[in-house]
Design an enzyme around this catalytic site. Structure first.
Site, mmCIF file in Angstrom:
data_model
loop_
_atom_site.group_PDB
_atom_site.id
_atom_site.type_symbol
_atom_site.label_atom_id
_atom_site.label_comp_id
_atom_site.label_asym_id
_atom_site.label_seq_id
_atom_site.Cartn_x
_atom_site.Cartn_y
_atom_site.Cartn_z
ATOM 1 N N PRO A 274 20.412 -31.064 38.665
ATOM 2 C CA PRO A 274 19.529 -31.266 39.820
ATOM 3 C C PRO A 274 19.501 -32.747 40.205
ATOM 4 O O PRO A 274 18.972 -33.569 39.478
ATOM 5 C CB PRO A 274 18.166 -30.780 39.317
ATOM 6 C CG PRO A 274 18.243 -30.894 37.832
ATOM 7 C CD PRO A 274 19.670 -30.676 37.454
ATOM 8 N N ASP A 450 20.104 -37.332 37.209
ATOM 9 C CA ASP A 450 19.890 -35.951 36.787
ATOM 10 C C ASP A 450 18.408 -35.775 36.466
ATOM 11 O O ASP A 450 17.904 -36.347 35.496
ATOM 12 C CB ASP A 450 20.760 -35.657 35.549
ATOM 13 C CG ASP A 450 20.715 -34.198 35.129
ATOM 14 O OD1 ASP A 450 19.761 -33.482 35.509
ATOM 15 O OD2 ASP A 450 21.624 -33.766 34.394
ATOM 16 N N HIS A 451 17.718 -34.970 37.273
ATOM 17 C CA HIS A 451 16.266 -34.846 37.120
ATOM 18 C C HIS A 451 15.857 -34.084 35.862
ATOM 19 O O HIS A 451 14.674 -34.043 35.514
ATOM 20 C CB HIS A 451 15.664 -34.173 38.355
ATOM 21 C CG HIS A 451 14.327 -34.724 38.745
ATOM 22 N ND1 HIS A 451 13.602 -35.577 37.943
ATOM 23 C CD2 HIS A 451 13.568 -34.535 39.852
ATOM 24 C CE1 HIS A 451 12.470 -35.895 38.527
ATOM 25 N NE2 HIS A 451 12.421 -35.278 39.693
ATOM 26 N N ARG A 452 16.812 -33.462 35.167
ATOM 27 C CA ARG A 452 16.489 -32.858 33.870
ATOM 28 C C ARG A 452 16.277 -33.946 32.823
ATOM 29 O O ARG A 452 15.529 -33.765 31.862
ATOM 30 C CB ARG A 452 17.629 -31.941 33.416
ATOM 31 C CG ARG A 452 17.909 -30.749 34.315
ATOM 32 C CD ARG A 452 19.150 -30.001 33.872
ATOM 33 N NE ARG A 452 20.332 -30.856 33.927
ATOM 34 C CZ ARG A 452 21.554 -30.471 33.560
ATOM 35 N NH1 ARG A 452 21.739 -29.239 33.096
ATOM 36 N NH2 ARG A 452 22.575 -31.298 33.647
ATOM 37 N N VAL A 454 16.075 -37.569 33.759
ATOM 38 C CA VAL A 454 15.414 -38.755 34.292
ATOM 39 C C VAL A 454 14.367 -38.318 35.315
ATOM 40 O O VAL A 454 14.698 -37.684 36.317
ATOM 41 C CB VAL A 454 16.434 -39.691 34.971
ATOM 42 C CG1 VAL A 454 15.756 -40.953 35.473
ATOM 43 C CG2 VAL A 454 17.569 -40.028 34.003
#
Length: 480
Positions: A274, A450-452, A454
């Site tokens: 994501p 990567d929102h998983r 960060v």
């Protein structure tokens, strides 16, 4: 592991090695030798392109080239013999010209294929270079379709229409088609023997396969019951206009090698990780002045000194201050892997496509060392000599779209990494400086992460730190 076998006549077969990690095929770009040439241990005999990079292949023994198994442009499976070399000094029957064999079907000497694995390993041979070995199991050939007919038993009339296959037996002549076309036919369930070829020299094209595949459904049930031509026959030509194209108005380029791998990696990254992208526009006038000063520094003489060098150093400092951004996502084990090292990737546009080689352990390098590493990385990429190892293990990447005059973009994260920083064009713009509007050097940075791994806070801190250093480059000293 080995990439060579030897038969009783003194011929050694050099097989396509796995020059990366788990690669299954490579395209032969150029041969540097021809039949009759003398080769020595370590001499480069050809250049191949894998899905990751172009690589030169050295041969690990001395001898005389007997035969090139495949012509330039052929895509060859790992473990398949690509060149035969006479190392015994004896007389060997002359080989057929490689040009007479279709790219995907170069002949292989029968004794080499029939010899047991234990007997094909010559004693006291020169060791194969590290990284050029292939697993024993990967050298086995898949059985070819169609019954084999021994040459001596085939009637003369039939032998005139047969070609030798890779096992020394004769089979019906295969239709001429390039490997991508063969794969397309296999995927669509089309028998190439039934396709009418429209390409030069009788080569089957992608359009021929599509034309044959389109009417397959209506033709199949009608064939057993209709002894004479019916409506299904004219339907064969009907789909042709839909897939035909004007060669004078269009050019079709096969997607393979580096471009194919890049496309697959980007699609996988875009739809797996994501992405979140943040932007900041900053005044880099002081950084540009520092670049000019560093060009005069004795310690940096002869090295590549440009804004990218200081941007790379600023990102490394920001990662040091925010180490959790340097991580990767382990989907199989459902773990976040924190990296205590930084392999800094630099996106490079090359004639073969976009590649991302990385500087190993960039966090440990001084500014002169980083400048030297950047210079070597760029030069190697431009020459098309980047090795697969140089593109593996990256943790964070920088892409400089500013060299094309672009303000910024939303970069896609390199697979296996956590973030990528895009650097826009540095332009002279009106800017409020010390309460007055003045012309200043301004650029825009974009950080995708990567929102998983960060969250917004961490990503913002990293981008803000990079911006602060480039606005006030003295912080390189105080924060490093």
């Amino acid at each position: 592991m080995t990439t060579m076998t030897e038969n009783a006549s003194g011929l050694r077969e050099f097989k396509m090695p796995d020059v990366g990690e788990g690669l299954t095929e490579a395209e032969i770009l150029k041969w540097y030798v021809q039949p009759g040439d003398t080769v020595t241990d370590g001499q480069v005999v050809c250049e191949v392109e894998t899905a990751k990079a172009a690589v030169e292949l050295p041969i690990p023994y001395n001898g005389v080239v007997h035969e090139l198994r495949f012509p330039e442009g052929s895509t060859v499976d790992v473990g398949t013999s690509i060149i035969a070399v006479n190392v015994g000094g004896g007389t060997v029957a002359p080989a057929a010209p490689v040009a007479e064999t279709p790219a995907a079907e170069a002949p292989v000497q029968a004794p080499v294929q029939e010899a047991p694995a234990e007997e094909t390993k010559p004693q006291g041979r020169t060791p194969v270079l590290v990284g050029y070995g292939v697993a024993e199991s990967s050298t086995k050939r898949r059985p070819r379709k169609g019954a084999e007919i021994p040459a001596q038993e085939a009637p003369a009339a039939i032998q005139g229409e047969l070609n030798l296959n890779g096992h020394g037996a004769r089979t019906a002549e295969r239709p001429l088609a390039k490997p991508p076309v063969r794969k397309l036919a296999k995927d669509l369930g089309v028998d190439l023997a039934s396709v009418v070829a429209s390409g030069p020299d009788g080569i089957i094209t992608r359009e021929d396969v599509h034309a044959a595949a389109a009417p397959a459904a209506p033709v199949a049930p009608a064939a057993p019951s209709a002894p004479e031509p019916v409506a299904a026959q004219p339907a064969v030509a009907a789909p042709a206009p839909a897939v035909a194209y004007d060669a004078a108005r269009e050019t079709r380029v096969p997607v393979k090698g580096v471009r194919k791998m890049t496309a697959q990696a980007m699609v996988g990254s875009a739809f797996t990780a994501p992405h979140v992208t943040e932007f900041v526009t900053i005044d880099v006038t002081r950084t540009m002045k520092l670049v000019e000063e560093l060009k005069q520094d004795k310690e940096l003489q002869g090295l590549r000194v440009n804004p990218l060098l200081l941007i790379a150093k600023a990102l490394l400092v920001a990662i040091k201050r925010n180490p959790d951004v340097n991580a990767s996502w382990d989907e199989a084990n459902q773990e976040i892997v924190l990296k205590h090292y930084v392999n800094l990737g630099i996106a490079a546009a090359t004639p073969r496509g976009l590649i991302v080689p990385n500087i190993k352990d960039a966090h440990e390098k001084t500014l002169p060392q980083l400048a030297q590493a950047l210079g070597e990385l760029v030069s190697t990429a431009r020459e098309g000599k980047t090795s697969p190892a140089a593109m593996q293990g990256g943790t964070v990447t920088i892409t400089n779209v500013g060299v094309f005059g672009v303000d910024t973009g939303t970069p896609i994260i390199n697979p296996g990494e956590s973030a990528i920083l895009a650097v826009g064009a540095i332009k002279l713009q009106p800017w409020v400086h010390k309460g007055k509007v003045k012309p200043r050097q301004v650029t825009t940075l974009a950080l995708s992460f990567d929102h998983r791994l960060v969250d917004g806070e961490l990503g913002s801190k990293v981008l803000a730190d990079v911006a602060a250093i480039l606005e006030q480059p003295k912080r390189l000293i105080t924060w490093a």
